[in-house]
Design a protein around this motif. Structure first.
Motif, PDB file in Angstrom:
ATOM      1  N   PRO A 176       9.340  -4.884   1.133  1.00 52.81           N
ATOM      2  CA  PRO A 176       8.502  -5.499   0.265  1.00 52.81           C
ATOM      3  C   PRO A 176       6.980  -5.205   0.105  1.00 52.81           C
ATOM      4  O   PRO A 176       6.428  -5.409  -0.917  1.00 52.81           O
ATOM      5  N   TRP A 177       6.310  -4.624   1.113  1.00 52.62           N
ATOM      6  CA  TRP A 177       4.827  -4.504   1.308  1.00 52.62           C
ATOM      7  C   TRP A 177       4.861  -2.956   0.391  1.00 52.62           C
ATOM      8  O   TRP A 177       3.478  -2.793   0.115  1.00 52.62           O
ATOM      9  N   GLN A 178       5.665  -2.358   0.333  1.00 54.23           N
ATOM     10  CA  GLN A 178       5.725  -0.852  -0.705  1.00 54.23           C
ATOM     11  C   GLN A 178       5.532  -1.233  -2.215  1.00 54.23           C
ATOM     12  O   GLN A 178       5.349  -0.480  -2.779  1.00 54.23           O
ATOM     13  N   ARG A 179       6.060  -2.384  -2.567  1.00 54.33           N
ATOM     14  CA  ARG A 179       6.162  -2.656  -3.948  1.00 54.33           C
ATOM     15  C   ARG A 179       4.825  -3.073  -4.426  1.00 54.33           C
ATOM     16  O   ARG A 179       4.161  -3.813  -3.955  1.00 54.33           O
ATOM     17  N   ALA A 180       4.490  -2.651  -5.567  1.00 51.49           N
ATOM     18  CA  ALA A 180       3.204  -2.933  -6.251  1.00 51.49           C
ATOM     19  C   ALA A 180       3.141  -4.281  -7.016  1.00 51.49           C
ATOM     20  O   ALA A 180       2.110  -4.871  -7.083  1.00 51.49           O
ATOM     21  N   ASP A 181       4.368  -4.821  -7.202  1.00 46.54           N
ATOM     22  CA  ASP A 181       4.399  -6.447  -7.768  1.00 46.54           C
ATOM     23  C   ASP A 181       4.759  -7.147  -6.733  1.00 46.54           C
ATOM     24  O   ASP A 181       5.068  -8.354  -6.916  1.00 46.54           O
ATOM     25  N   SER A 182       4.611  -7.019  -5.346  1.00 43.30           N
ATOM     26  CA  SER A 182       4.718  -8.307  -4.519  1.00 43.30           C
ATOM     27  C   SER A 182       3.647  -8.964  -4.018  1.00 43.30           C
ATOM     28  O   SER A 182       2.599  -8.490  -4.298  1.00 43.30           O
ATOM     29  N   ASP A 183       3.710  -9.814  -3.276  1.00 45.48           N
ATOM     30  CA  ASP A 183       2.714 -10.816  -3.016  1.00 45.48           C
ATOM     31  C   ASP A 183       1.777 -10.049  -2.054  1.00 45.48           C
ATOM     32  O   ASP A 183       0.644 -10.010  -1.996  1.00 45.48           O
ATOM     33  N   ALA A 184       2.283  -9.323  -1.106  1.00 47.68           N
ATOM     34  CA  ALA A 184       1.749  -8.488  -0.087  1.00 47.68           C
ATOM     35  C   ALA A 184       0.881  -7.495  -0.466  1.00 47.68           C
ATOM     36  O   ALA A 184      -0.514  -7.334  -0.303  1.00 47.68           O
ATOM     37  N   ALA A 185       1.241  -6.673  -1.713  1.00 49.62           N
ATOM     38  CA  ALA A 185       0.570  -5.707  -2.647  1.00 49.62           C
ATOM     39  C   ALA A 185      -0.616  -6.376  -3.374  1.00 49.62           C
ATOM     40  O   ALA A 185      -1.719  -6.003  -3.212  1.00 49.62           O
ATOM     41  N   ARG A 186      -0.557  -7.609  -3.859  1.00 47.84           N
ATOM     42  CA  ARG A 186      -1.793  -8.300  -4.361  1.00 47.84           C
ATOM     43  C   ARG A 186      -2.530  -8.811  -3.501  1.00 47.84           C
ATOM     44  O   ARG A 186      -3.798  -8.749  -3.714  1.00 47.84           O
ATOM     45  N   ASP A 187      -2.170  -9.339  -2.352  1.00 43.77           N
ATOM     46  CA  ASP A 187      -3.281  -9.619  -1.051  1.00 43.77           C
ATOM     47  C   ASP A 187      -3.986  -8.458  -0.918  1.00 43.77           C
ATOM     48  O   ASP A 187      -5.145  -8.671  -0.505  1.00 43.77           O
ATOM     49  N   ASP A 188      -3.315  -7.278  -0.696  1.00 42.64           N
ATOM     50  CA  ASP A 188      -4.116  -6.004  -0.153  1.00 42.64           C
ATOM     51  C   ASP A 188      -5.236  -5.500  -1.431  1.00 42.64           C
ATOM     52  O   ASP A 188      -6.110  -5.149  -1.079  1.00 42.64           O
ATOM     53  N   ALA A 189      -4.515  -5.636  -2.559  1.00 44.66           N
ATOM     54  CA  ALA A 189      -5.150  -5.094  -3.601  1.00 44.66           C
ATOM     55  C   ALA A 189      -6.415  -6.010  -4.017  1.00 44.66           C
ATOM     56  O   ALA A 189      -7.528  -5.450  -4.735  1.00 44.66           O
ATOM     57  N   THR A 190      -6.686  -7.311  -3.790  1.00 53.08           N
ATOM     58  CA  THR A 190      -7.504  -8.169  -3.925  1.00 53.08           C
ATOM     59  C   THR A 190      -8.324  -8.805  -2.845  1.00 53.08           C
ATOM     60  O   THR A 190      -7.828  -9.786  -2.364  1.00 53.08           O
ATOM     61  N   PRO A 191      -9.159  -8.082  -1.964  1.00 50.32           N
ATOM     62  CA  PRO A 191      -9.594  -8.619  -0.820  1.00 50.32           C
ATOM     63  C   PRO A 191     -10.394  -9.542  -1.038  1.00 50.32           C
ATOM     64  O   PRO A 191     -11.155  -9.699  -1.913  1.00 50.32           O
ATOM     65  N   GLY A 192     -10.381 -10.692  -0.300  1.00 53.14           N
ATOM     66  CA  GLY A 192     -11.334 -11.669  -0.497  1.00 53.14           C
ATOM     67  C   GLY A 192     -12.736 -11.458   0.276  1.00 53.14           C
ATOM     68  O   GLY A 192     -12.889 -10.307   0.820  1.00 53.14           O
ATOM     69  N   PRO A 193     -13.558 -12.381   0.028  1.00 52.16           N
ATOM     70  CA  PRO A 193     -14.830 -12.088   0.749  1.00 52.16           C
ATOM     71  C   PRO A 193     -14.701 -12.119   1.998  1.00 52.16           C
ATOM     72  O   PRO A 193     -14.075 -12.685   2.751  1.00 52.16           O
ATOM     73  N   PRO A 194     -15.813 -11.419   2.805  1.00 55.55           N
ATOM     74  CA  PRO A 194     -15.724 -11.359   4.203  1.00 55.55           C
ATOM     75  C   PRO A 194     -15.892 -12.882   4.873  1.00 55.55           C
ATOM     76  O   PRO A 194     -16.766 -13.526   4.302  1.00 55.55           O
ATOM     77  N   VAL A 195     -15.311 -13.061   5.882  1.00 57.43           N
ATOM     78  CA  VAL A 195     -15.200 -14.305   6.510  1.00 57.43           C
ATOM     79  C   VAL A 195     -16.460 -14.406   7.268  1.00 57.43           C
ATOM     80  O   VAL A 195     -16.415 -13.581   8.404  1.00 57.43           O
ATOM     81  N   ARG A 196     -17.377 -15.399   6.991  1.00 57.06           N
ATOM     82  CA  ARG A 196     -18.551 -15.419   7.912  1.00 57.06           C
ATOM     83  C   ARG A 196     -18.344 -16.649   9.087  1.00 57.06           C
ATOM     84  O   ARG A 196     -17.925 -17.712   8.831  1.00 57.06           O
TER      85      ARG A 196
END
Length: 140
Positions: A79-99
């Motif tokens: 699943p993490w190898q798929r570009a259309d999976s939730d894991a790929a979307r989470d990796d592709a759009t990193p959130g702001p750094p957690v302070r």
């Protein structure tokens, strides 16, 4: 590209670069193409890639066969190898750094006590009238 090479590509023969495989496998993350190819027994060439990236070239017929298996959901793809999976979307759009919030919790008490002592000694030394024995008193 000669006529024989074009015929080979039409018949599914020939070799594809990683960029060409990415076009055929849009569902696969670019960083996972090599491992997906290996897991699905896609033949690779040891010859240097024409784009000079040192990436292997992939057998065109194998790539197209695996593309059909990916579309049917039969290919060996995590699943993490798929570009259309939730894991790929989470990796592709990193959130702001957690302070981390600054806290005055129990882990900071020893440092605060030391700081208070140092500040108190400095203030005491600055406000005393006789400077509590200076170097000149010591020399006499």
């Amino acid at each position: 590209m000669g006529a024989a090479d074009e015929q080979d590509l039409e018949d599914g023969e020939g070799w594809l670069t990683k960029a060409e495989v990415r076009e055929i496998w849009p569902q696969i993350r670019p960083s996972s193409i090599r491992s997906v190819a290996r897991a699905n027994s896609v033949r690779t060439s040891a010859a240097p890639s024409p784009d000079l990236t040192r990436e292997p070239t992939y057998h065109a017929a194998d790539v197209r066969h695996v593309a059909a298996r990916i579309a049917r959901g039969e290919a060996d793809v995590a699943p993490w190898q798929r570009a259309d999976s939730d894991a790929a979307r989470d990796d592709a759009t990193p959130g702001p750094p957690v302070r981390q919030p600054v806290s005055w919790g129990p882990e900071n008490v020893p440092g605060l006590i030391l700081l208070a002592i140092i500040v108190g000694l400095i203030l005491w030394g600055l406000t005393s009238p006789d400077n509590h024995g200076t170097v000149t008193d010591f020399v006499r």
